[in-house]
Design a protein around this motif. Structure first.
Motif, PDB file in Angstrom:
ATOM      1  N   THR A 174      -3.968   4.270   0.718  1.00 33.93           N
ATOM      2  CA  THR A 174      -4.173   3.157   1.636  1.00 33.93           C
ATOM      3  C   THR A 174      -3.098   3.251   2.704  1.00 33.93           C
ATOM      4  O   THR A 174      -1.907   3.249   2.387  1.00 33.93           O
ATOM      5  CB  THR A 174      -4.060   1.817   0.878  1.00 33.93           C
ATOM      6  OG1 THR A 174      -5.094   1.800  -0.099  1.00 33.93           O
ATOM      7  CG2 THR A 174      -4.203   0.635   1.815  1.00 33.93           C
ATOM      8  N   ILE A 204      -8.277   3.375   4.342  1.00 36.66           N
ATOM      9  CA  ILE A 204      -7.973   4.399   3.331  1.00 36.66           C
ATOM     10  C   ILE A 204      -8.175   5.778   3.944  1.00 36.66           C
ATOM     11  O   ILE A 204      -9.157   5.997   4.664  1.00 36.66           O
ATOM     12  CB  ILE A 204      -8.941   4.240   2.133  1.00 36.66           C
ATOM     13  CG1 ILE A 204      -8.710   2.884   1.463  1.00 36.66           C
ATOM     14  CG2 ILE A 204      -8.774   5.365   1.120  1.00 36.66           C
ATOM     15  CD1 ILE A 204      -9.839   2.451   0.579  1.00 36.66           C
ATOM     16  N   GLU A 236      -8.756  -2.957   3.862  1.00 38.90           N
ATOM     17  CA  GLU A 236      -7.751  -1.897   3.858  1.00 38.90           C
ATOM     18  C   GLU A 236      -8.321  -0.643   4.508  1.00 38.90           C
ATOM     19  O   GLU A 236      -9.533  -0.442   4.538  1.00 38.90           O
ATOM     20  CB  GLU A 236      -7.251  -1.597   2.446  1.00 38.90           C
ATOM     21  CG  GLU A 236      -8.320  -1.185   1.484  1.00 38.90           C
ATOM     22  CD  GLU A 236      -7.769  -0.959   0.077  1.00 38.90           C
ATOM     23  OE1 GLU A 236      -6.574  -0.659  -0.076  1.00 38.90           O
ATOM     24  OE2 GLU A 236      -8.563  -1.059  -0.867  1.00 38.90           O
ATOM     25  N   LYS A 240      -3.157  -2.382   5.293  1.00 36.40           N
ATOM     26  CA  LYS A 240      -3.961  -3.504   4.806  1.00 36.40           C
ATOM     27  C   LYS A 240      -3.967  -4.551   5.895  1.00 36.40           C
ATOM     28  O   LYS A 240      -2.979  -4.693   6.628  1.00 36.40           O
ATOM     29  CB  LYS A 240      -3.333  -4.102   3.543  1.00 36.40           C
ATOM     30  CG  LYS A 240      -3.424  -3.174   2.358  1.00 36.40           C
ATOM     31  CD  LYS A 240      -2.858  -3.853   1.145  1.00 36.40           C
ATOM     32  CE  LYS A 240      -3.048  -2.934  -0.049  1.00 36.40           C
ATOM     33  NZ  LYS A 240      -2.604  -3.488  -1.277  1.00 36.40           N
ATOM     34  N   ASP A 265     -12.665   2.262   6.395  1.00 38.94           N
ATOM     35  CA  ASP A 265     -12.178   0.888   6.237  1.00 38.94           C
ATOM     36  C   ASP A 265     -13.005   0.204   5.161  1.00 38.94           C
ATOM     37  O   ASP A 265     -14.235   0.298   5.162  1.00 38.94           O
ATOM     38  CB  ASP A 265     -12.329   0.100   7.548  1.00 38.94           C
ATOM     39  CG  ASP A 265     -11.255   0.478   8.554  1.00 38.94           C
ATOM     40  OD1 ASP A 265     -10.294   1.171   8.171  1.00 38.94           O
ATOM     41  OD2 ASP A 265     -11.389   0.090   9.727  1.00 38.94           O
TER      42      ASP A 265
END
Ligand code: SF4
Ligand code: SF4
Length: 341
Positions: A66, A267, A265, A69, A255
């Motif tokens: 990740t 990624i 988040e 966020k 996303d």
């Protein structure tokens, strides 16, 4: 370079010494494979391994991470960047993988765009290398000068001399570690001679070879050779070759957003140029729709393009892409056929 001796019975204490400041990640046995994983004691280590399936790059460039966020609070977005892991020792890294990390450093830190996540992990990581005392069936590191002994790219380098390890110190971080472990003794000339003899024998045992002289010219001349279609007819486009490659760094980004769009988040995950979707663009376009184009791109990226962009070959001859490919599609074989040797 400072050279010392660590007796094998001292290894548990040395690992304890490292674990006071670092998480230690090294080669451990898992089923029939050896993988890089966190260890809690020296007995966990499998130091006589030849090659892991997944290279230690997974510590510096995780398969999935990740990268941010986000959350909306009263219509205002709040963005948070997760902290990367703390201080890590990568223990027992073979020379090909040390050199692969040097390639990643060139691309992801010294290149045009700096990858902040990789750079931060790299800064937090100490590399304790381990010279090879035997070679695998698929190794061809001697073609690129990336093994079986490491010349640089490590903080500390070990060579297994039988009942003891020769310890070479490469950086200030390595020096600090050995200075904090008082039990090490000074190496003799005979220890260094023994290291050289071991490495010479391992190098002589490696028979697979790519001729690197004029390789770029040869490959650019042969860009339309029928060999690429022949190899593509075998290839399953599964992407295993790129997943196991210690220098592959391409990734995708997605996303994940909650159903109410209030939080989510971002990624990133390892992607592969061997996948059909990798070079897909809007309106159904694709720069490399055929397997021949994708396979050729992978080989040319390793052997030509990274060299043109960053001055080093993108292949370190670890042999993983051959060993773990179900069809054993082999850059050594491809180049040998193209050069007519
Ligand atoms: S591992 Fe082998 S079969 Fe799979 S994509 Fe790579 S070259 Fe093709
Ligand atoms: S291309 Fe193959 S041999 Fe070269 S570094 Fe990658 S996995 Fe290893």
């Amino acid at each position: 370079m400072e050279t010392l001796i660590l007796r094998k019975e001292q290894l548990p204490q040395f690992i304890e010494h490292l674990r006071r400041e670092y998480r230690v990640v090294g080669p451990v046995k898992k089923g029939n494979l050896v993988v890089f994983a966190e260890i809690s004691k020296a007995e966990d280590l499998q130091l006589d391994y030849v090659t892991t399936m997944i290279p230690p790059k997974k510590v510096l460039l995780p398969q999935r991470e990740t990268i941010l966020k986000f959350k909306f609070e009263n219509e205002t977005p709040k963005v948070e960047q997760p902290a990367v892991d703390g201080k890590i020792v990568l223990f027992g890294v073979h020379p090909c993988d040390i050199n692969a990390i040097k390639v990643l450093d060139k691309v992801l830190i010294e290149g045009e765009f700096k990858d902040p996540y990789y750079a931060q992990r790299r800064e937090n990581t100490v590399i304790i290398g381990l010279n090879c005392t035997k070679a695998g069936e698929y190794c061809f590191c001697t073609s690129f000068g990336t093994g079986p002994g490491a010349k640089d790219g490590f903080d500390i380098l070990l060579t297994d001399l039988g009942d003891r390890f020769l310890v070479e110190v490469g950086t200030d971080a390595g020096k600090k570690i050995v200075e904090g472990f008082k039990e090490l003794s000074k190496a003799e000339d005979a220890d260094i001679a023994k290291r050289d003899e071991i490495l010479k024998k391992v190098a002589e045992s490696i028979k697979r070879r790519i001729k690197t002289e004029n390789l770029e010219t040869l490959l650019l001349e042969k860009i339309n050779d029928k060999i690429w279609q022949e190899l593509a007819d075998e290839c399953l486009a599964c992407g295993v070759c790129t997943t196991v490659c210690p220098t592959c760094f391409c990734y995708g980004v997605i996303d994940r957003v909650s159903a109410d769009f209030k939080e989510g988040e971002r990624i990133r995950y390892w992607d592969s140029c061997m996948f059909l979707e990798f070079a897909a663009v809007a309106l159904g376009g694709n720069f490399r729709p055929g397997r021949d184009a994708r396979l050729k791109h992978r080989m040319y990226h390793k052997l030509v393009y990274i060299k043109q962009q960053h001055g080093v070959f993108g292949c370190v001859g670890c042999g993983r892409c051959v060993e773990f490919c179900v069809k054993h599609i082999d850059p050594v074989d491809a180049v040998t056929r193209l050069s007519g040797d």
